[in-house]
Write a protein that holds these residues in place. Sequence first.
Motif, short mmCIF file in Angstrom:
data_model
loop_
_atom_site.label_atom_id
_atom_site.label_comp_id
_atom_site.label_asym_id
_atom_site.label_seq_id
_atom_site.Cartn_x
_atom_site.Cartn_y
_atom_site.Cartn_z
N ILE A 62 53.78 -46.91 -110.75
CA ILE A 62 54.69 -45.78 -110.60
C ILE A 62 56.11 -46.32 -110.41
N LEU A 63 56.99 -45.92 -111.32
CA LEU A 63 58.40 -46.29 -111.23
C LEU A 63 59.19 -45.09 -110.70
N THR A 64 60.01 -45.34 -109.70
CA THR A 64 60.90 -44.31 -109.16
C THR A 64 62.34 -44.79 -109.31
N VAL A 65 63.18 -43.95 -109.89
CA VAL A 65 64.59 -44.30 -110.10
C VAL A 65 65.45 -43.13 -109.64
N ASP A 66 66.46 -43.42 -108.82
CA ASP A 66 67.42 -42.41 -108.38
C ASP A 66 68.83 -42.91 -108.62
N LEU A 67 69.68 -42.02 -109.13
CA LEU A 67 71.07 -42.36 -109.41
C LEU A 67 71.98 -41.39 -108.66
N LYS A 68 72.94 -41.94 -107.92
CA LYS A 68 73.92 -41.13 -107.21
C LYS A 68 75.31 -41.56 -107.66
N THR A 69 76.12 -40.59 -108.02
CA THR A 69 77.48 -40.89 -108.49
C THR A 69 78.34 -39.65 -108.35
N SER A 70 79.64 -39.86 -108.17
CA SER A 70 80.57 -38.73 -108.09
C SER A 70 81.02 -38.27 -109.47
N ASN A 71 80.72 -39.06 -110.50
CA ASN A 71 81.11 -38.70 -111.87
C ASN A 71 79.95 -37.96 -112.54
N THR A 72 80.13 -36.70 -112.88
CA THR A 72 79.06 -35.88 -113.43
C THR A 72 78.69 -36.24 -114.86
N SER A 73 79.41 -37.17 -115.46
CA SER A 73 79.11 -37.59 -116.83
C SER A 73 78.26 -38.87 -116.87
N VAL A 74 77.76 -39.31 -115.73
CA VAL A 74 76.96 -40.53 -115.67
C VAL A 74 75.49 -40.18 -115.60
N TYR A 75 74.68 -40.84 -116.44
CA TYR A 75 73.24 -40.62 -116.46
C TYR A 75 72.53 -41.95 -116.67
N PHE A 76 71.19 -41.90 -116.64
CA PHE A 76 70.43 -43.09 -116.99
C PHE A 76 69.26 -42.70 -117.88
N ASN A 77 68.89 -43.61 -118.76
CA ASN A 77 67.70 -43.48 -119.60
C ASN A 77 66.73 -44.60 -119.23
N ILE A 78 65.45 -44.36 -119.48
CA ILE A 78 64.43 -45.38 -119.28
C ILE A 78 63.68 -45.56 -120.59
N SER A 79 63.53 -46.80 -121.03
CA SER A 79 62.82 -47.06 -122.28
C SER A 79 61.94 -48.28 -122.12
N ALA A 80 60.84 -48.27 -122.87
CA ALA A 80 59.94 -49.43 -122.91
C ALA A 80 60.30 -50.27 -124.13
N LYS A 81 60.23 -51.57 -123.99
CA LYS A 81 60.57 -52.46 -125.09
C LYS A 81 59.66 -52.19 -126.29
N GLY A 82 60.27 -51.94 -127.45
CA GLY A 82 59.52 -51.69 -128.67
C GLY A 82 59.11 -50.25 -128.87
N ALA A 83 59.40 -49.36 -127.92
CA ALA A 83 59.00 -47.95 -128.04
C ALA A 83 59.92 -47.21 -129.00
N ASP A 84 59.39 -46.17 -129.67
CA ASP A 84 60.18 -45.39 -130.61
C ASP A 84 61.11 -44.41 -129.93
N ALA A 85 60.76 -43.97 -128.73
CA ALA A 85 61.56 -42.96 -128.04
C ALA A 85 61.68 -43.32 -126.56
N ALA A 86 62.69 -42.77 -125.92
CA ALA A 86 62.90 -43.03 -124.50
C ALA A 86 61.79 -42.39 -123.67
N LEU A 87 61.43 -43.06 -122.58
CA LEU A 87 60.46 -42.52 -121.65
C LEU A 87 61.09 -41.42 -120.81
N PHE A 88 62.38 -41.55 -120.54
CA PHE A 88 63.09 -40.58 -119.71
C PHE A 88 64.52 -40.48 -120.21
N ASN A 89 65.05 -39.25 -120.32
CA ASN A 89 66.41 -39.01 -120.79
C ASN A 89 67.18 -38.24 -119.71
N GLY A 90 68.03 -38.94 -119.01
CA GLY A 90 68.69 -38.34 -117.87
C GLY A 90 69.60 -37.17 -118.17
#
Length: 305
Positions: A62-90
């Motif tokens: 289980i992977l848990t990721v949290d992002l905190k920032t004052s800039n509302t244009s900042v996000y994160f994506n999670i991807s597995a190496k070699g995968a066709d699509a992102a696992l998570f799109n922030g």
Amino acid sequence: MNFWLGAILLTVIFTSAQAATEVAPRVEQVPFDKGTDSARFNESIKGRLTAQYRTTAKAGQILTVDLKTSNTSVYFNISAKGADAALFNGSIMGNHFMGPLPVDGEYTVQVYLMRNAARRNEVANYSLSMNLSPSSDSAQPFDQTLELQGIRFQVKGEWVDGNPVVRISPQGLEIDNSAISRPLTGNIARAEVADLDQDGSPEIYVFARSPGRGMPGELVAYAANRKKSLSEIYLPPVSENAKWAEGYQGEDEFAVVENALVRRFPVYESADAGAGRTGKMRQVRYRLEAGEAGWVLKGDEGVEY
């Protein structure tokens, strides 16, 4: 903004990483070894610079990721190496992820500025935390409380006889605040509270996922009837619409976007087990409506990109 504009904007999540071809990303390895299962980074990015945090994990962790920032244009994506699509799109799913990893291998958490902010060369300070549990069995259970319009929902993941269960405990309803338990086949990824039909009473949406191809995503949802009691919300299976079901093999993701529930999944060449991916994603938008026996999510738009 109408849905078609929204759908176009959602494609930015796949092209936002293009900045990495213009400015080399800052890469950091996150080893998670020697008994350490968490890491925190307090850093910044500017313009087209992106930051990549790479770690190696096994399927089922289980992977848990949290992002905190004052800039509302900042996000994160999670991807597995070699995968066709992102696992998570922030940019459509928020700045919190918690879920099982589908395969063994290297995973990258990429922090980035959305294209418009990157073009303005904005600076973003952020705090990123990552946690990797040894296995799904020993992971911290999902436990989150959400509130809207005076109604509070505690969403908690539990294990009953070795099987995952979600327990939803409401507070503030006028008649019935009894907790509801529902069995799951996967693990809770996240929960959202919303008022999709804008009737002044909220709904709770719980999204769960199972790792692996052919496993559909799960939605457990309830509506607060005039803030008195909860009624289950029914989501029709993709198979009820022949056009949307073409090449469907599960791997659904859900998000609340602009007073609608959005379901997206990779499109395969066919429904056969050995079929390959087409490289496209299909997205279906649902509106919440009152049905004859309760609440129903009715699909009214479908697009591919």
